[in-house]
Design a protein around this motif. Sequence first.
Motif, short mmCIF file in Angstrom:
data_model
loop_
_atom_site.label_atom_id
_atom_site.label_comp_id
_atom_site.label_asym_id
_atom_site.label_seq_id
_atom_site.Cartn_x
_atom_site.Cartn_y
_atom_site.Cartn_z
N LYS A 1 0.94 -1.10 0.12
CA LYS A 1 0.00 0.07 0.00
C LYS A 1 0.70 1.26 0.11
O LYS A 1 0.51 2.25 -0.75
CB LYS A 1 -1.06 -0.02 1.10
N TYR B 1 4.06 1.54 -1.03
CA TYR B 1 5.31 1.59 -2.04
C TYR B 1 4.65 1.13 -3.39
O TYR B 1 5.70 1.20 -4.26
CB TYR B 1 6.31 0.94 -1.62
N SER B 2 3.43 0.99 -3.52
CA SER B 2 3.18 0.33 -4.81
C SER B 2 3.36 1.46 -6.16
O SER B 2 3.39 1.13 -7.19
CB SER B 2 1.66 -0.14 -4.96
N HIS B 3 3.41 2.70 -5.62
CA HIS B 3 3.44 3.76 -6.75
C HIS B 3 5.04 3.91 -6.92
O HIS B 3 5.47 4.43 -8.13
CB HIS B 3 3.17 4.95 -5.95
N LEU B 4 5.98 3.24 -6.22
CA LEU B 4 7.34 3.38 -6.40
C LEU B 4 7.77 2.01 -7.14
O LEU B 4 8.69 2.31 -8.17
CB LEU B 4 8.13 3.51 -5.08
N THR C 1 6.27 -0.48 -9.40
CA THR C 1 5.21 -0.37 -9.98
C THR C 1 4.43 -1.76 -10.68
O THR C 1 3.53 -1.99 -11.18
CB THR C 1 5.14 0.72 -11.20
#
Length: 276
Positions: free
Chosen positions: A43, A45-48, A50
């Motif tokens: 939740k 670090y999923s943006h980092l 990918t």
Amino acid sequence: MDKKSLSEIQTLFWCQSILDTLDLGSIAEFKKLPNLAYEPFKKKYSHLFTNKDELTKAYEVFCIEPLDPKTWLGYFSGTSPTKKTKGKQSPYDIIGELIPQTQQAYCNGCFNIINVFTSSYIRDAIRAFANGVTELYKSKNLDIDVWQSNLDTGKSELVMNYREIFDSNLARGNFKFCFDYYVEILNQRSDELGQNISILKLMEAYINLNYFGESPKVFSRLLVEGEAVQLMKEQYNIKPFLWKKTFQVVSDALLHYEEHKDELFWIEEREKFICE
């Protein structure tokens, strides 16, 4: 140049890059990452990271099989992360595969200061300085606008290909023009660029001293009285004496300052540059 102390400086830039990328405020927060279960990690670090493979690998590196806390403490104290152990990849390489900007931070320093201070050629130093100015603008979400007067209309026009002009002149050896070009860009929005502009001003003074033969007066004054060295201590935990230990030009500039010092002021400030 003292390569061992240079490695310490580079490692501290590397460590801070990891914290910044992972949005962590301190090594204490970093050491708590192994306490995270997979879903909270995902939740956060999923943006980092990918894709699933990257996320799984990152979770393994930072949470399932993290390095010993003492090892990390060593890195945050300046011990180089580039050494391989028992045939395995170094932490520098492992984390670099996940977060490439950490390797850039190690090699370049903040705003390219390492590149500027270690360049052997004026062309490389000026290019690194220009890239540092660009990085500072990006960090403040500001656009670089270069204007020039139209000889026909007498009006100022926005120059869209300013970087092409810079690159072309740099290739032809018009070094002073190229340097002044980016000094002007740095100065034109100085009020909006924040405290970190002091780091670029120190780099500007270094290039003037090292490549254009200016007096060490400005460089030495910025080292001692300016904000740059103190900022890098606060932001990256780089003790001021490391700059003196690493670069002869810094040591020489401090000697120049001492010979032309304000006695009381120097008694206080010189302590920053003594090895702790």
